[in-house]
Design a protein around this motif. Structure first.
Motif, mmCIF file in Angstrom:
data_model
loop_
_atom_site.group_PDB
_atom_site.id
_atom_site.type_symbol
_atom_site.label_atom_id
_atom_site.label_comp_id
_atom_site.label_asym_id
_atom_site.label_seq_id
_atom_site.Cartn_x
_atom_site.Cartn_y
_atom_site.Cartn_z
ATOM 1 N N PRO A 253 0.681 -1.194 -0.158
ATOM 2 C CA PRO A 253 0.053 -0.192 -0.088
ATOM 3 C C PRO A 253 0.876 1.255 0.183
ATOM 4 C CG PRO A 253 0.030 -0.874 2.104
ATOM 5 C CD PRO A 253 0.794 -1.840 1.128
ATOM 6 N N GLU A 254 0.445 2.233 -0.509
ATOM 7 C CA GLU A 254 1.416 3.615 -0.957
ATOM 8 C C GLU A 254 0.863 4.429 0.310
ATOM 9 O OE1 GLU A 254 2.558 6.766 -4.258
ATOM 10 O OE2 GLU A 254 0.859 5.224 -4.653
ATOM 11 N N PRO A 255 1.738 4.920 1.105
ATOM 12 C CA PRO A 255 1.500 5.905 2.225
ATOM 13 C C PRO A 255 0.776 7.119 1.834
ATOM 14 C CG PRO A 255 3.896 6.158 1.577
ATOM 15 C CD PRO A 255 3.300 4.856 0.621
ATOM 16 N N ASP A 256 0.375 7.813 2.586
ATOM 17 C CA ASP A 256 -0.203 8.997 2.547
ATOM 18 C C ASP A 256 0.920 10.214 1.785
ATOM 19 O OD1 ASP A 256 -2.823 8.142 2.801
ATOM 20 O OD2 ASP A 256 -2.686 8.656 5.120
ATOM 21 N N PRO A 257 0.232 11.130 1.162
ATOM 22 C CA PRO A 257 1.417 12.185 0.698
ATOM 23 C C PRO A 257 2.130 12.813 1.620
ATOM 24 C CG PRO A 257 -0.674 12.298 -0.569
ATOM 25 C CD PRO A 257 -0.921 11.208 0.317
ATOM 26 N N ASP A 258 1.580 13.116 2.934
ATOM 27 C CA ASP A 258 2.009 13.834 3.757
ATOM 28 C C ASP A 258 2.913 13.278 4.699
ATOM 29 O OD1 ASP A 258 0.093 12.461 4.938
ATOM 30 O OD2 ASP A 258 -0.601 14.103 6.327
ATOM 31 N N GLU A 259 3.001 11.701 4.547
ATOM 32 C CA GLU A 259 3.719 11.014 5.464
ATOM 33 C C GLU A 259 5.365 10.960 4.742
ATOM 34 O OE1 GLU A 259 2.063 7.505 7.280
ATOM 35 O OE2 GLU A 259 0.542 7.641 5.361
ATOM 36 N N ASN A 260 6.306 11.321 5.653
ATOM 37 C CA ASN A 260 7.820 11.302 5.148
ATOM 38 C C ASN A 260 8.659 10.726 6.009
ATOM 39 O OD1 ASN A 260 7.332 13.090 2.562
ATOM 40 N ND2 ASN A 260 6.649 14.400 4.149
ATOM 41 N N ARG A 262 10.734 7.175 7.912
ATOM 42 C CA ARG A 262 11.596 6.218 7.303
ATOM 43 C C ARG A 262 10.492 5.012 6.678
ATOM 44 N NH1 ARG A 262 15.788 2.450 10.487
ATOM 45 N NH2 ARG A 262 16.337 1.071 8.963
ATOM 46 N N GLY A 263 9.614 4.790 7.488
ATOM 47 C CA GLY A 263 8.451 3.748 6.901
ATOM 48 C C GLY A 263 7.834 4.315 5.608
ATOM 49 N N ALA A 264 7.504 5.527 5.504
ATOM 50 C CA ALA A 264 6.783 5.886 4.334
ATOM 51 C C ALA A 264 7.692 5.786 3.087
ATOM 52 C CB ALA A 264 6.318 7.455 4.627
ATOM 53 N N ARG A 265 9.032 6.145 3.264
ATOM 54 C CA ARG A 265 10.018 6.429 2.182
ATOM 55 C C ARG A 265 10.339 4.872 1.936
ATOM 56 N NH1 ARG A 265 12.422 10.088 5.894
ATOM 57 N NH2 ARG A 265 14.296 8.257 6.428
ATOM 58 N N TYR A 266 10.413 3.817 2.770
ATOM 59 C CA TYR A 266 10.395 2.231 2.380
ATOM 60 C C TYR A 266 9.339 2.107 1.525
ATOM 61 C CZ TYR A 266 10.247 -2.463 2.868
ATOM 62 O OH TYR A 266 10.088 -3.944 2.641
ATOM 63 N N LEU A 267 8.205 2.297 2.027
ATOM 64 C CA LEU A 267 6.914 2.096 1.328
ATOM 65 C C LEU A 267 6.941 2.541 -0.168
ATOM 66 C CD1 LEU A 267 4.000 2.057 4.130
ATOM 67 C CD2 LEU A 267 5.181 0.323 3.162
ATOM 68 N N ARG A 268 7.259 3.616 -0.294
ATOM 69 C CA ARG A 268 7.214 4.327 -1.599
ATOM 70 C C ARG A 268 8.306 3.709 -2.458
ATOM 71 N NH1 ARG A 268 6.801 9.449 1.504
ATOM 72 N NH2 ARG A 268 4.647 10.147 1.106
ATOM 73 N N ALA A 269 9.443 3.241 -1.956
ATOM 74 C CA ALA A 269 10.466 2.667 -2.628
ATOM 75 C C ALA A 269 9.855 1.393 -3.330
ATOM 76 C CB ALA A 269 11.449 2.610 -1.926
ATOM 77 N N ARG A 270 9.359 0.775 -2.225
ATOM 78 C CA ARG A 270 8.642 -0.790 -2.724
ATOM 79 C C ARG A 270 7.490 -0.524 -3.770
ATOM 80 N NH1 ARG A 270 9.916 -5.988 -1.845
ATOM 81 N NH2 ARG A 270 7.659 -6.368 -1.472
ATOM 82 N N VAL A 271 6.799 0.319 -3.369
ATOM 83 C CA VAL A 271 5.790 0.573 -4.421
ATOM 84 C C VAL A 271 6.172 0.989 -5.670
ATOM 85 C CG1 VAL A 271 3.627 2.446 -5.178
ATOM 86 C CG2 VAL A 271 3.964 1.430 -2.863
ATOM 87 N N ALA A 272 7.287 1.677 -5.967
ATOM 88 C CA ALA A 272 7.918 1.810 -7.249
ATOM 89 C C ALA A 272 8.549 0.861 -7.885
ATOM 90 C CB ALA A 272 8.956 2.974 -7.048
ATOM 91 N N THR A 273 9.144 -0.060 -6.992
ATOM 92 C CA THR A 273 9.743 -1.382 -7.683
ATOM 93 C C THR A 273 8.594 -2.285 -8.321
ATOM 94 O OG1 THR A 273 11.465 -1.213 -6.108
ATOM 95 C CG2 THR A 273 11.086 -3.338 -6.915
ATOM 96 N N GLU A 274 7.502 -2.485 -7.240
ATOM 97 C CA GLU A 274 6.298 -3.263 -7.651
ATOM 98 C C GLU A 274 5.717 -3.013 -8.940
ATOM 99 O OE1 GLU A 274 3.921 -3.615 -4.170
ATOM 100 O OE2 GLU A 274 5.471 -4.558 -3.151
ATOM 101 N N ALA A 275 5.710 -1.545 -9.009
ATOM 102 C CA ALA A 275 4.927 -0.882 -10.479
ATOM 103 C C ALA A 275 5.843 -1.270 -11.582
ATOM 104 C CB ALA A 275 4.895 0.584 -10.130
#
Length: 324
Positions: A253-260, A262-275
């Motif tokens: 799941p992608e984090p909310d835009p206002d989340e920045n 360490r966990g949010a950065r990890y999730l965004r990286a995962r989301v990008a790889t999965e995309a």
């Protein structure tokens, strides 16, 4: 769509969850539905939170839905016992012990598992009259492909056995009574009858799998899962079996835009790889993605199973089977 639907894929990708969710989807649409597990893990019991055995039982809280779990060890024992009984009636008492020893050795071979399990799920297909839709939660990809490849291989093997049996009877009878029509063939040879029965069984299986079954693969958005799915699709194509669609499961799941953090950065990286992996699937795989299911924070049961069912873009209408 076809009355029999198979979900396969690499071990641990979530086949059972998807199979059960699709079973719920079909049942909610009014179809009499049966979910069948051929996976030794037997997670259908966990998903519906109730025990299931070798016979269909109603799923609590879901009208029109039954489930069953095929136990591989039980099926191997049953399969070999049937063979033992058939052969014991057709050979001398002196050979019975030798047969038993050979069957005990056969029990330990990998092929015994596939053969026994294959027989059982084909029996389920042949006896599917009470149901509009039967959903198979299959074992991991390699075992599934070996099962699906059995009909074509065994039909030819049995043809050769029948030819050799007729030849041996012909030579035996000619030696005994001269150059006349072999009596045992005319009167009905039990071994030939058994082989003919098996031939018809595998002809049914091959026809039903090609004409009455739809196949879907479940994958996770990682390169290993994508690679194995690619190989499985190619192997299915070699067996003249096509894959109808793909289900991408356990997306991050992608984090909310206002989340920045360490966990949010990890999730965004995962989301990008999965995309990237999903884009690879869309561009290079023939079967389409029919669902992209995000990982839930809780185990998928109850209401969450209905949520997943809604995300499956797989039709539920079932036509009459051709080979049953």
């Amino acid at each position: 769509m076809e009355p029999f639907v198979f979900f396969g894929g690499k071990g641990g990708v979530g086949k059972t969850t998807v199979s059960c969710a699709y079973g719920v989807k079909c049942a909610r649409s009014g179809l009499e539905t049966l979910v069948v597990s051929t996976d030794p893990a037997h997670s259908v019991t966990d998903v519906f939170d109730q025990p299931f055995g070798d016979d269909p039982e109603s799923v609590d809280g879901v009208d029109n839905l039954d489930a069953m779990e095929i136990d591989p060890d039980t099926e191997v024992n049953r399969h070999l016992e049937e063979i033992r009984n058939d052969l014991s009636e057709q050979v001398s008492a002196a050979m019975v012990n030798e047969i038993n020893q050979q069957l005990e050795m056969a029990h330990r071979t990998p092929g015994a598992y596939e053969s026994a399990l294959f027989d059982r799920f084909v029996e389920v297909m042949r006896e599917a009259d009470p149901y509009d839709r039967v959903v198979f939660d299959t074992s991991p990809t390699g075992s599934t492909l070996r099962l699906l490849g059995l009909p074509e291989f065994l039909e030819g093997w049995i043809d050769r056995l029948m030819h050799k049996r007729r030849k041996s009877i012909d030579l035996f009878e000619k030696a005994a009574i001269g150059n006349k029509e072999p009596r045992r063939v005319m009167d009905g040879d039990p071994v030939l009858a058994r082989l003919q029965g098996r031939k018809e069984f595998f002809e049914f299986a091959g026809g039903a799998l090609r004409e009455d079954a739809a196949f879907f693969f479940v994958l996770n958005p990682d390169q290993l899962s994508v690679n194995e799915t690619r190989r499985a699709i190619a192997e299915m194509r070699e067996q003249d079996l096509s894959v109808r669609g793909l289900v991408a499961n356990r997306l991050t799941p992608e984090p909310d835009p206002d989340e920045n953090g360490r966990g949010a950065r990890y999730l965004r990286a995962r989301v990008a790889t999965e995309a990237e992996r999903l884009q690879q699937v869309r561009e290079t795989f023939d079967p389409p993605l029919v669902a992209e299911i995000t990982t839930r924070t809780a185990e998928v049961r109850g209401d969450l199973l209905d949520e997943v069912a809604e995300e499956l873009d797989i039709e539920t209408d079932a036509r009459e089977p051709t080979f049953v």
